[in-house]
Design a protein around this motif. Sequence first.
Motif, PDB file in Angstrom:
ATOM      1  N   SER A 156     -33.886 -46.464 -27.836  1.00  0.00           N
ATOM      2  CA  SER A 156     -34.738 -45.265 -27.338  1.00  0.00           C
ATOM      3  C   SER A 156     -35.249 -44.847 -28.576  1.00  0.00           C
ATOM      4  O   SER A 156     -35.022 -45.260 -29.425  1.00  0.00           O
ATOM      5  CB  SER A 156     -33.378 -44.266 -26.989  1.00  0.00           C
ATOM      6  OG  SER A 156     -33.863 -43.000 -27.129  1.00  0.00           O
ATOM      7  N   VAL A 157     -36.264 -43.932 -28.284  1.00  0.00           N
ATOM      8  CA  VAL A 157     -36.756 -43.276 -29.280  1.00  0.00           C
ATOM      9  C   VAL A 157     -35.983 -42.581 -30.190  1.00  0.00           C
ATOM     10  O   VAL A 157     -36.259 -42.104 -31.211  1.00  0.00           O
ATOM     11  CB  VAL A 157     -38.024 -42.350 -28.810  1.00  0.00           C
ATOM     12  CG1 VAL A 157     -39.255 -43.158 -28.096  1.00  0.00           C
ATOM     13  CG2 VAL A 157     -37.728 -41.368 -27.824  1.00  0.00           C
ATOM     14  N   ALA A 158     -34.722 -42.152 -29.449  1.00  0.00           N
ATOM     15  CA  ALA A 158     -33.849 -41.269 -30.262  1.00  0.00           C
ATOM     16  C   ALA A 158     -33.081 -42.112 -31.381  1.00  0.00           C
ATOM     17  O   ALA A 158     -32.604 -41.582 -32.313  1.00  0.00           O
ATOM     18  CB  ALA A 158     -32.607 -40.767 -29.349  1.00  0.00           C
ATOM     19  N   ALA A 159     -33.343 -43.507 -31.230  1.00  0.00           N
ATOM     20  CA  ALA A 159     -32.833 -44.366 -32.386  1.00  0.00           C
ATOM     21  C   ALA A 159     -33.380 -44.267 -33.869  1.00  0.00           C
ATOM     22  O   ALA A 159     -32.764 -44.387 -34.818  1.00  0.00           O
ATOM     23  CB  ALA A 159     -33.115 -45.862 -32.050  1.00  0.00           C
ATOM     24  N   PHE A 160     -34.734 -43.450 -33.793  1.00  0.00           N
ATOM     25  CA  PHE A 160     -35.207 -43.342 -35.087  1.00  0.00           C
ATOM     26  C   PHE A 160     -35.070 -42.055 -35.959  1.00  0.00           C
ATOM     27  O   PHE A 160     -35.371 -41.917 -37.040  1.00  0.00           O
ATOM     28  CB  PHE A 160     -36.906 -43.292 -34.867  1.00  0.00           C
ATOM     29  CG  PHE A 160     -37.387 -44.635 -34.301  1.00  0.00           C
ATOM     30  CD1 PHE A 160     -37.591 -45.688 -34.802  1.00  0.00           C
ATOM     31  CD2 PHE A 160     -37.594 -44.873 -32.979  1.00  0.00           C
ATOM     32  CE1 PHE A 160     -38.166 -46.956 -34.559  1.00  0.00           C
ATOM     33  CE2 PHE A 160     -37.845 -45.881 -32.325  1.00  0.00           C
ATOM     34  CZ  PHE A 160     -38.321 -47.101 -33.203  1.00  0.00           C
TER      35      PHE A 160
END
Length: 264
Positions: free
Chosen positions: A138-142
């Motif tokens: 997910s973009v949340a991973a960054f």
Amino acid sequence: MTTALITGASAGIGAAFAQQLAARRTDLVLVARSEDKLQALADSLSHQYQIQVDIVVQDLTVTYATETLFQTVQQLGRAIDLLVNNVGIGDYGDFAESDRDLQLKMVQLNIATAVDLSHRFLPGMRQRRTGGIINLSSVAAFQAMPYFSIYAASKAFILSFSEALWAENKSYGVHVLAVCPGPVGSKFFKDAGFPPFLVDVAAKVDTPVETVVRDTLKAFDKRESMVVPGSLINPILAALPRFLPREGVSSFWKLVLGNDASKQ
């Protein structure tokens, strides 16, 4: 003809993977909890594309679920050429006040399931010197995300894990890809307990699941290690930590996500 195993295949991104892989004449093993939805999808795809589609009705949060799934695939006599680790859950709210069992369930489903299934199916791919794994991150991973802490952390694990496996397995002809979508057209945000105004915001910037899968398969064909599919907003979100201090990014997401956290 290759065979793909897709978890969380009954709806959303998983069903879109099934549709687009079937269009490539890929045989399928579809895994989810909903037998009715899986069977309807399997019947449709096998009839439309003249491919073999098996279903495995399995709740992957249950103890020994991955062992059961692996043994079932062995009994079907199916060699898995592509593993799509798509299943996962999220939960919105203050971690200290959250349901502990749900947080642990999230770690189990989002991280341990992907690790276990990858470990079970990867040796066969390496032995055949062909195959691949697509892991949904997910973009949340960054970035760290207050009020979405376990989900974001679990996706950071998946991103790092996938990129490491990409490097480890290149020489074996096995490709591993991490997929980092932003909001998608699914019930995810409602199911995760987000307040209505955040659900509405996500809906305005979401990416259709068909686009997520199309961009993913293009990146997989190019042998990329990571892809952020969809519109420009998603790469911008992924790049925030490059331009702001880590504390600033966490504070930003606290402001964005935290307005209604105390009301949950």
